[in-house]
Write a protein that holds these residues in place. Structure first.
Motif, PDB file in Angstrom:
ATOM      1  N   VAL A   1       0.876  -1.120   0.007  1.00 50.45           N
ATOM      2  CA  VAL A   1      -0.051   0.049   0.114  1.00 50.45           C
ATOM      3  C   VAL A   1       0.951   1.359   0.006  1.00 50.45           C
ATOM      4  CG1 VAL A   1      -1.551   1.287   1.263  1.00 50.45           C
ATOM      5  CG2 VAL A   1      -2.076  -0.885   1.036  1.00 50.45           C
ATOM      6  N   CYS A   2       0.603   2.207  -0.738  1.00 51.55           N
ATOM      7  CA  CYS A   2       1.125   3.573  -0.571  1.00 51.55           C
ATOM      8  C   CYS A   2      -0.066   4.567  -0.258  1.00 51.55           C
ATOM      9  CB  CYS A   2       1.566   3.975  -2.490  1.00 51.55           C
ATOM     10  SG  CYS A   2       2.445   2.646  -3.096  1.00 51.55           S
ATOM     11  N   ALA A   3       0.569   5.295   0.898  1.00 47.91           N
ATOM     12  CA  ALA A   3      -0.089   6.285   1.425  1.00 47.91           C
ATOM     13  C   ALA A   3       0.446   7.501   2.100  1.00 47.91           C
ATOM     14  CB  ALA A   3      -1.049   5.607   2.761  1.00 47.91           C
ATOM     15  N   THR A   4       0.043   8.528   2.016  1.00 45.06           N
ATOM     16  CA  THR A   4       0.497   9.836   2.483  1.00 45.06           C
ATOM     17  C   THR A   4      -0.041  10.267   3.795  1.00 45.06           C
ATOM     18  OG1 THR A   4      -1.211  11.214   1.413  1.00 45.06           O
ATOM     19  CG2 THR A   4       0.894  10.536   0.184  1.00 45.06           C
ATOM     20  N   ASP A   5       0.462  11.019   4.376  1.00 49.77           N
ATOM     21  CA  ASP A   5      -0.043  11.708   5.790  1.00 49.77           C
ATOM     22  C   ASP A   5      -0.862  12.933   5.197  1.00 49.77           C
ATOM     23  OD1 ASP A   5       1.359  14.001   5.173  1.00 49.77           O
ATOM     24  OD2 ASP A   5       3.144  13.315   6.162  1.00 49.77           O
ATOM     25  N   GLU A   6      -1.336  13.357   6.578  1.00 50.89           N
ATOM     26  CA  GLU A   6      -2.251  14.621   6.251  1.00 50.89           C
ATOM     27  C   GLU A   6      -2.014  15.895   5.628  1.00 50.89           C
ATOM     28  OE1 GLU A   6       0.037  15.251   9.824  1.00 50.89           O
ATOM     29  OE2 GLU A   6      -0.990  13.920   9.265  1.00 50.89           O
ATOM     30  N   ARG A   7      -0.724  16.191   5.076  1.00 49.83           N
ATOM     31  CA  ARG A   7      -0.191  17.035   4.431  1.00 49.83           C
ATOM     32  C   ARG A   7      -0.819  17.195   2.954  1.00 49.83           C
ATOM     33  NH1 ARG A   7       5.994  16.632   4.743  1.00 49.83           N
ATOM     34  NH2 ARG A   7       5.410  14.339   4.732  1.00 49.83           N
ATOM     35  N   PHE A   8      -0.982  15.890   2.576  1.00 49.48           N
ATOM     36  CA  PHE A   8      -1.042  15.641   1.239  1.00 49.48           C
ATOM     37  C   PHE A   8      -2.435  14.639   0.918  1.00 49.48           C
ATOM     38  CE2 PHE A   8       3.593  15.588   1.448  1.00 49.48           C
ATOM     39  CZ  PHE A   8       3.638  17.038   0.661  1.00 49.48           C
ATOM     40  N   CYS A   9      -2.849  14.035   2.037  1.00 50.54           N
ATOM     41  CA  CYS A   9      -4.207  13.361   2.062  1.00 50.54           C
ATOM     42  C   CYS A   9      -5.204  14.393   1.990  1.00 50.54           C
ATOM     43  CB  CYS A   9      -4.210  12.216   3.063  1.00 50.54           C
ATOM     44  SG  CYS A   9      -3.990  10.431   2.537  1.00 50.54           S
ATOM     45  N   ILE A  10      -5.257  15.142   3.093  1.00 47.86           N
ATOM     46  CA  ILE A  10      -6.573  16.089   3.080  1.00 47.86           C
ATOM     47  C   ILE A  10      -6.338  17.301   2.075  1.00 47.86           C
ATOM     48  CG2 ILE A  10      -7.319  17.776   4.691  1.00 47.86           C
ATOM     49  CD1 ILE A  10      -6.073  16.029   7.003  1.00 47.86           C
TER      50      ILE A  10
END
Length: 339
Positions: free
Chosen positions: A288-297
């Motif tokens: 899985v590739c995921a980002t943190d709140e800087r880029f997800c939100i």
């Protein structure tokens, strides 16, 4: 070297981002947000959200320019969210983007909000050709790329998962700070009793409104008697909704023979969703590739990045066509920058 300013305001987050593309390298110069937060138990209305955006957009723009250490003379293109989203907030931000385009003498690029999420996720995580699970307050889609389009394999038939979580947070009167979904996630970590809920997967599509109605009835009947706790209900809701998303994502992975899952959108920040998706992907030999709140939100950076990709292929938006639309499908956009 090309520098873009991106304006995002499709929901309750007003974002201004500044990004630089140089020799194939992407640099984030500024990523400033201001969120409209309502009292517990209340949602955000389009009119009030638009007023918030109008009130703070110039302040946020100044902060972004200062943080990036650039002036309007350094900017090559202005990008804004064309849609999808809430009508009044979209328009309030687009008006500022159009005005700056005229004042600064810079070209304008209207960006699909969903494409912004996907391209920012690909850039940050390095995902090559993933199955994309796009989960936010207004959207729920399983997507994969083919022949210069992002193809939708499955989606919600009614409300988005983020909207479902937000509305349940209002039922429990949870705080909207920093977001209802975040507070549900924290409550769910303390839940110990699983309450069975409807599980609604229809082929590659999902449905959430019936689940929300059912759990609201349980909350009204059993919270007062102490049979369940708010933490139990948050835990049960998350586990059920996320299991549904994992199922349709796995089916898409099998269909397109991909080993990558990219999580984008505000709900993609949820650690439990990342864990469940990661377990499924690992069992298939993937990841899985995921980002943190800087880029997800929701943020202005993703709009600037996607707009700049389009701009480099020769795409600009004439002023007379710089309208907004609440309905702008992911698969409508020609992805000219990918093979």
């Amino acid at each position: 070297m090309t520098i873009a300013v991106g304006f995002e305001g499709s929901a309750n987050k007003l974002g201004v981002g500044i990004i630089r593309h140089e020799n194939g390298k992407v640099d984030v110069l500024a990523n400033i947000r201001d969120t409209y937060i309502t009292p517990p138990g209340q949602g955000f209305l389009p009119r009030d959200t638009a007023q918030h955006h109008r009130d703070c957009i110039l302040k946020v723009l100044r902060q972004a320019l200062d943080q990036a250490n650039v002036t309007h003379k350094d900017v090559d293109v202005i990008c804004f969210t064309k849609g999808p989203g809430m009508g009044a907030p979209l328009v309030s931000v687009a008006v500022v983007a159009r005005t700056l385009s005229l004042l600064w003498g810079k070209p304008l690029v209207g960006v699909n909000h969903c494409i912004g999420h996907i391209e920012m996720g690909r850039e940050v995580t390095g995902a090559q050709n993933p199955v994309v699970l796009y989960v936010s307050g207004g959207n729920t889609q399983v997507i994969a790329y083919s022949q210069q389009r992002y193809r939708i394999f499955g989606e919600t038939l009614d409300i988005a998962i983020g909207n479902c979580l937000d509305r349940f947070a209002r039922i429990l009167n949870l705080s909207n700070d920093p977001s209802p979904g975040y507070n549900i996630e924290q409550y769910a970590k303390r839940g110990t009793k699983f309450v069975p809920l409807p599980y609604t997967v229809k082929g590659m599509d999902v449905s959430f409104s019936g689940i929300l109605s059912h759990i609201e009835q349980i909350a009204n009947e059993q919270l007062v008697t102490g049979e369940v706790t708010p933490e139990d209900l948050c835990f049960s809701l998350q586990e059920t909704l996320f299991a549904m998303l994992v199922e349709i994502t796995e089916r898409a992975m099998a269909h397109v023979e991909s080993q990558e899952v990219l999580l984008v959108g505000g709900v993609g920040c949820n650690v439990r969703l990342q864990e469940m998706m990661g377990q499924m992907a690992a069992e298939r030999g993937g990841f899985v590739c995921a980002t943190d709140e800087r880029f997800c939100i929701d943020n202005g950076i993703m709009i600037a990045h996607a707009g700049l990709l389009a701009y480099k292929t020769g795409v600009t938006t004439p002023l007379e066509k710089s309208t907004c639309t609440q309905r702008y499908r992911t698969d409508e956009v020609h992805i000219a920058w990918r093979d």
